[in-house]
Design an enzyme around this catalytic site. Sequence first.
Site, short mmCIF file in Angstrom:
data_model
loop_
_atom_site.label_atom_id
_atom_site.label_comp_id
_atom_site.label_asym_id
_atom_site.label_seq_id
_atom_site.Cartn_x
_atom_site.Cartn_y
_atom_site.Cartn_z
N ASN A 12 0.88 -1.17 0.00
CA ASN A 12 0.00 0.00 0.00
C ASN A 12 0.92 1.22 0.00
O ASN A 12 1.52 1.54 1.02
CB ASN A 12 -0.89 -0.03 1.26
N TRP A 13 1.02 1.85 -1.15
CA TRP A 13 2.00 2.94 -1.29
C TRP A 13 1.51 4.25 -0.68
O TRP A 13 2.27 5.20 -0.60
CB TRP A 13 2.33 3.15 -2.77
N LYS A 14 0.24 4.30 -0.31
CA LYS A 14 -0.34 5.53 0.26
C LYS A 14 -0.06 6.72 -0.68
O LYS A 14 -0.04 6.53 -1.89
CB LYS A 14 0.20 5.75 1.68
N HIS A 98 -9.43 1.39 4.63
CA HIS A 98 -8.15 1.53 5.33
C HIS A 98 -8.34 2.48 6.51
O HIS A 98 -9.11 3.43 6.45
CB HIS A 98 -7.09 2.08 4.37
N GLU A 100 -6.63 4.81 7.64
CA GLU A 100 -6.41 6.25 7.37
C GLU A 100 -7.65 6.87 6.73
O GLU A 100 -7.97 8.03 6.96
CB GLU A 100 -5.15 6.43 6.50
N GLU A 170 -5.68 -4.86 10.50
CA GLU A 170 -4.65 -3.84 10.71
C GLU A 170 -4.97 -3.07 11.98
O GLU A 170 -5.78 -2.13 11.95
CB GLU A 170 -4.64 -2.87 9.53
N GLY A 176 2.24 2.37 10.67
CA GLY A 176 3.20 3.46 10.51
C GLY A 176 3.85 3.90 11.82
O GLY A 176 4.44 4.97 11.89
N SER A 213 3.19 -1.94 10.39
CA SER A 213 4.64 -1.93 10.64
C SER A 213 5.34 -3.23 10.27
O SER A 213 6.30 -3.64 10.93
CB SER A 213 4.92 -1.56 12.10
N GLY A 234 2.88 -1.12 4.24
CA GLY A 234 2.95 0.30 3.89
C GLY A 234 4.39 0.71 3.64
O GLY A 234 4.95 0.43 2.57
N GLY A 235 5.01 1.33 4.64
CA GLY A 235 6.36 1.90 4.50
C GLY A 235 7.37 0.98 3.82
O GLY A 235 8.09 1.42 2.90
P1 PGA Z 1 2.77 0.38 7.58
O1 PGA Z 1 1.34 0.57 6.88
O2 PGA Z 1 3.32 -0.93 7.07
O3 PGA Z 1 3.59 1.55 7.12
O4 PGA Z 1 2.55 0.35 9.04
C1 PGA Z 1 0.47 -0.51 6.74
C2 PGA Z 1 -0.82 -0.05 6.12
O5 PGA Z 1 -1.23 1.09 6.36
O6 PGA Z 1 -1.46 -0.79 5.36
#
Ligand code: PGA
Length: 252
Positions: A12-14, A98, A100, A170, A176, A213, A234-235
Amino acid sequence: MTATASPIICGNWKMNLGPQSTKTLVNELLPVVTELSNTRCWIAPPFVSIPAAVEVATNSKLKIGAQNVHWADSGAFTGEISVPMLKEVGAEFVIIGHSERRHLFHESDEMIAMRLNAALKGSLFSILCVGETEKERTGSETEAVIERQVRSALTGKSERELASIIIAYEPVWAIGTGKVATPTQISEAHLFIRNLLKEFSKLVHPPILYGGSVTPENFTEIASIPEVGGALVGGASLVSQKFIRILQIVNH
Ligand code: PGA
């Protein structure tokens, strides 16, 4: 890791990487993705980078998707993107709900169900994200929150529809933040979701992903948890070497 379906590792590149950087990263991933024998690799770049990713990944095993979608096909919804638009540029799946989106953009369970319905109607695979906040966990509300989020999205869905929905657990406090849920917390939540899913379908057992994470350093332990069917990353999905190491941990 579940033995029934091949695991999915989804990046997930956000709000990261425009079309040029997308092409670079996809080109770095492709040789490894081509060699994967039992692992599915998906990525969700920002909307504007989807065509670039699709162009580079054409005829490969890498699946390209989006990070959200609106419930209407078209209309006066400034800033939104529809299922037909995503399909026109070659997206094959969409992340829905998600945390966010739920917390920063105040998307309700109802809106998330509408987005999911639109994806189903348009035959797009969906990754439905569920998970509790830190306050909800400390208040012993984790299962109630997950149950509410799953029920509001899945109620009334047919077996065929359920086969195209993948759930990602999640925990919001792990996204994050560098704080990973413990194997016990992950295992309990995944088992809870698996049992809940049995109410909706006797036949379909899609993998349940963990997200929050995930790094190459912690993923060997997470992947060894029996109910974990992959990860939403994500990251670490923005750095080819890290993402590749995560893919290699599950692929054998
Ligand atoms: P993260 O993000 O790996 O940076 O914690 C995961 C996600 O939001 O799907």
